[in-house]
Design a protein around this motif. Structure first.
Motif, PDB file in Angstrom:
ATOM      1  N   ARG A 321       0.845  -1.185   0.000  1.00  0.00           N
ATOM      2  CA  ARG A 321       0.000   0.000   0.000  1.00  0.00           C
ATOM      3  C   ARG A 321       0.877   1.229   0.000  1.00  0.00           C
ATOM      4  O   ARG A 321       2.064   1.185   0.353  1.00  0.00           O
ATOM      5  N   ASP A 322       0.284   2.346  -0.409  1.00  0.00           N
ATOM      6  CA  ASP A 322       0.955   3.627  -0.279  1.00  0.00           C
ATOM      7  C   ASP A 322       0.639   4.169   1.107  1.00  0.00           C
ATOM      8  O   ASP A 322      -0.524   4.274   1.498  1.00  0.00           O
ATOM      9  N   GLY A 323       1.673   4.517   1.865  1.00  0.00           N
ATOM     10  CA  GLY A 323       1.443   5.036   3.198  1.00  0.00           C
ATOM     11  C   GLY A 323       1.407   3.945   4.251  1.00  0.00           C
ATOM     12  O   GLY A 323       1.658   2.767   3.988  1.00  0.00           O
ATOM     13  N   SER A 324       1.049   4.339   5.470  1.00  0.00           N
ATOM     14  CA  SER A 324       1.097   3.438   6.617  1.00  0.00           C
ATOM     15  C   SER A 324      -0.187   2.637   6.755  1.00  0.00           C
ATOM     16  O   SER A 324      -1.227   2.982   6.194  1.00  0.00           O
ATOM     17  N   PHE A 325      -0.105   1.575   7.548  1.00  0.00           N
ATOM     18  CA  PHE A 325      -1.306   0.805   7.842  1.00  0.00           C
ATOM     19  C   PHE A 325      -2.278   1.630   8.674  1.00  0.00           C
ATOM     20  O   PHE A 325      -3.499   1.499   8.520  1.00  0.00           O
ATOM     21  N   LYS A 378      -6.726  11.458   3.823  1.00  0.00           N
ATOM     22  CA  LYS A 378      -5.307  11.609   4.138  1.00  0.00           C
ATOM     23  C   LYS A 378      -5.103  11.710   5.650  1.00  0.00           C
ATOM     24  O   LYS A 378      -5.762  12.499   6.321  1.00  0.00           O
ATOM     25  N   LEU A 379      -4.179  10.920   6.143  1.00  0.00           N
ATOM     26  CA  LEU A 379      -3.847  10.938   7.567  1.00  0.00           C
ATOM     27  C   LEU A 379      -2.830  12.043   7.819  1.00  0.00           C
ATOM     28  O   LEU A 379      -1.664  11.795   8.094  1.00  0.00           O
ATOM     29  N   ARG A 380      -3.283  13.267   7.686  1.00  0.00           N
ATOM     30  CA  ARG A 380      -2.432  14.430   7.928  1.00  0.00           C
ATOM     31  C   ARG A 380      -3.331  15.620   8.212  1.00  0.00           C
ATOM     32  O   ARG A 380      -4.553  15.557   8.022  1.00  0.00           O
ATOM     33  N   SER A 381      -2.736  16.708   8.651  1.00  0.00           N
ATOM     34  CA  SER A 381      -3.535  17.838   9.111  1.00  0.00           C
ATOM     35  C   SER A 381      -3.971  18.770   7.995  1.00  0.00           C
ATOM     36  O   SER A 381      -4.968  19.483   8.129  1.00  0.00           O
ATOM     37  N   THR A 382      -3.242  18.800   6.883  1.00  0.00           N
ATOM     38  CA  THR A 382      -3.577  19.676   5.763  1.00  0.00           C
ATOM     39  C   THR A 382      -3.496  18.887   4.464  1.00  0.00           C
ATOM     40  O   THR A 382      -3.153  17.698   4.469  1.00  0.00           O
ATOM     41  N   ALA A 383      -3.791  19.546   3.364  1.00  0.00           N
ATOM     42  CA  ALA A 383      -3.744  18.890   2.049  1.00  0.00           C
ATOM     43  C   ALA A 383      -2.762  19.616   1.154  1.00  0.00           C
ATOM     44  O   ALA A 383      -2.921  20.810   0.885  1.00  0.00           O
TER      45      ALA A 383
END
Length: 431
Positions: A321-325, A378-383
């Motif tokens: 996968r792209d990114g973390s589990f 997205k597992l992040r605070s911004t885009a």
């Protein structure tokens, strides 16, 4: 009628009430479907004048002895866990067709009908899917952006500040959307989830006529499926992950019934590939994305902990996968909520992936007329600009048929970027 003390209204209750409101003029039957323990019976009991619980031997005996008498009791009549006496299904269908008795009727069950000829619409049994608690239902009063309004195509204002951050979402992955488990201490909740999964293997499979020859192998397959959460990993890869180190791999005919039964039990909740109805985009794949009914089932199968996920732990045999589990589990959590919001708005949800994998969009929410909202999770605070690459591409392909483009984040602020793409924390999106 006011709700019973302690009853918390669900989003799907609005759909249920709308169907029941037609009962004075149209005979109606509604089947509330979904995994065990998600609250189907609670919602139905709130509206029933007469209830028969067919997992209770005395109620089963009454209904088995005289279905007509049971259905003629004060309405709405609820038949809970109807699959314990399958003739109920056809008898209710006939009652609706003939308006005799006129109903309304409520059916609840944790097994999808097979060979019953389910139909929807006037004169037939309406299937109403129920899923575990959404983020809005877990954290009421926080949503500032409505999916229904986004589907309206007017590009509504996007604003609000979420009080929740990454650690809160991670806790929700373990807290579960099963209402009865959320108030339990973590160790007892884990034991209940393990018991839930074991019941599927020990009781539910045999009740559907599939006695697992090797229960441990079935558990390993479920674990491998959990490790493939939010991917389109092939069934062969899931099988191979479940049988790592074994020279003899089980045949497809051995493992495919696992998938079929688990889907009938609503334990698996795969997200279908999206097929455009208004615009032709060449070479899109159709394999479903793998999701369990609740991400908490995945964490239980894989033996994960909140601390481990935050530290970057990856389960053994995790699909590429792209990114973390953790990001995949967050996507699964968001997907579960979006599907509930979309259903309430009369929309469907799929995912987009090209054959070569160069174009992927996590969620496509489609109105009945084929116009869509595209959502990346997205597992992040911004885009960032990179995060919206595929959304921009789809806007070029779809033009005005793309009603809106959205990035769902784990951050705190909702806003629109300069390019018009909405950035919305998961906790702020509601129905």
């Amino acid at each position: 009628m006011p709700p019973s003390p302690g009853y918390h209204r669900r989003i799907v209750d609005g759909e249920l009430d709308a169907y029941l409101a037609s009962a004075p003029n149209v005979a109606v039957a509604i089947a509330l479907e979904g995994a065990r323990a998600i609250g189907k019976t609670s919602s139905a009991v709130e509206r029933a004048a007469t209830s028969y619980e067919l997992d209770d031997e005395s109620h089963l005996a009454i209904v088995s002895a005289d279905i007509d008498l049971a259905l003629s009791q004060p309405a709405p009549v609820l038949i809970d866990e109807w699959q314990h006496h399958p003739p109920v299904w056809d008898r209710v269908r006939r009652a609706v067709d003939r308006h005799d008795p006129p109903g309304p009727f409520l059916l609840t069950g944790s097994v999808a009908p097979k060979g019953t000829g389910m139909h929807t619409g006037a004169g037939r049994i309406i299937a109403l899917r129920m899923r575990p608690l959404t983020l809005t239902e877990r954290w009421p009063g926080n949503a500032t952006v409505s999916l229904r309004e986004l589907l309206g195509g007017e590009r509504p204002a996007v604003k609000g500040t979420s009080p929740f951050g990454l650690t809160d979402y991670v806790e929700e992955l373990f807290a579960s959307g099963f209402p009865g488990l959320r108030s339990l201490p973590a160790n007892l909740r884990q034991a209940q989830l393990d018991g839930y999964l074991q019941r599927v293997i020990d009781r539910d499979f045999p009740e559907l006529g599939h006695q697992p020859r090797n229960p441990a192998a079935l558990r390993r397959w479920m674990t491998a499926y959990a490790a493939a959460t939010a991917t389109t990993a092939s069934w062969e890869k899931v099988r191979d992950a479940a049988t790592g180190g074994e020279s003899e791999k089980p045949a497809r005919t051995t493992v495919m019934p696992y998938r079929d039964v688990l889907e009938r039990l609503y334990v698996l909740d795969p997200l279908p590939g999206w097929k455009p109805t208004r615009n032709h985009i060449a070479r899109l794949t159709e394999p479903s994305k793998h999701h369990l009914a609740d991400p908490a089932l995945a964490t239980a199968l894989l033996g994960l902990t909140p601390q481990g996920l935050l530290a970057g732990d990856e389960p053994a045999g995790a699909a590429h996968r792209d990114g973390s589990f953790l990001g995949s589990l967050f996507e699964s959590l968001v997907t579960q909520s979006v599907r509930v919001y979309a259903q309430a708005a009369g929309a469907s949800v799929g995912h987009l992936r090209s054959y070569a994998g160069e174009r992927e969009i996590d969620l496509i929410v489609e109105r009945g007329d084929g116009r869509v909202i595209a959502i990346e999770v997205k597992l992040r605070s911004t885009a960032s600009d990179h995060d919206v690459t595929h959304l921009r591409w789809l806007r070029e392909q779809f033009g005005p048929d793309l009603l809106d483009a959205v990035v769902i984040t784990s951050g705190t602020e909702a806003y629109r970027r300069a390019d018009g793409i909405a950035v919305i924390p998961a906790a702020l999106l509601g129905p």
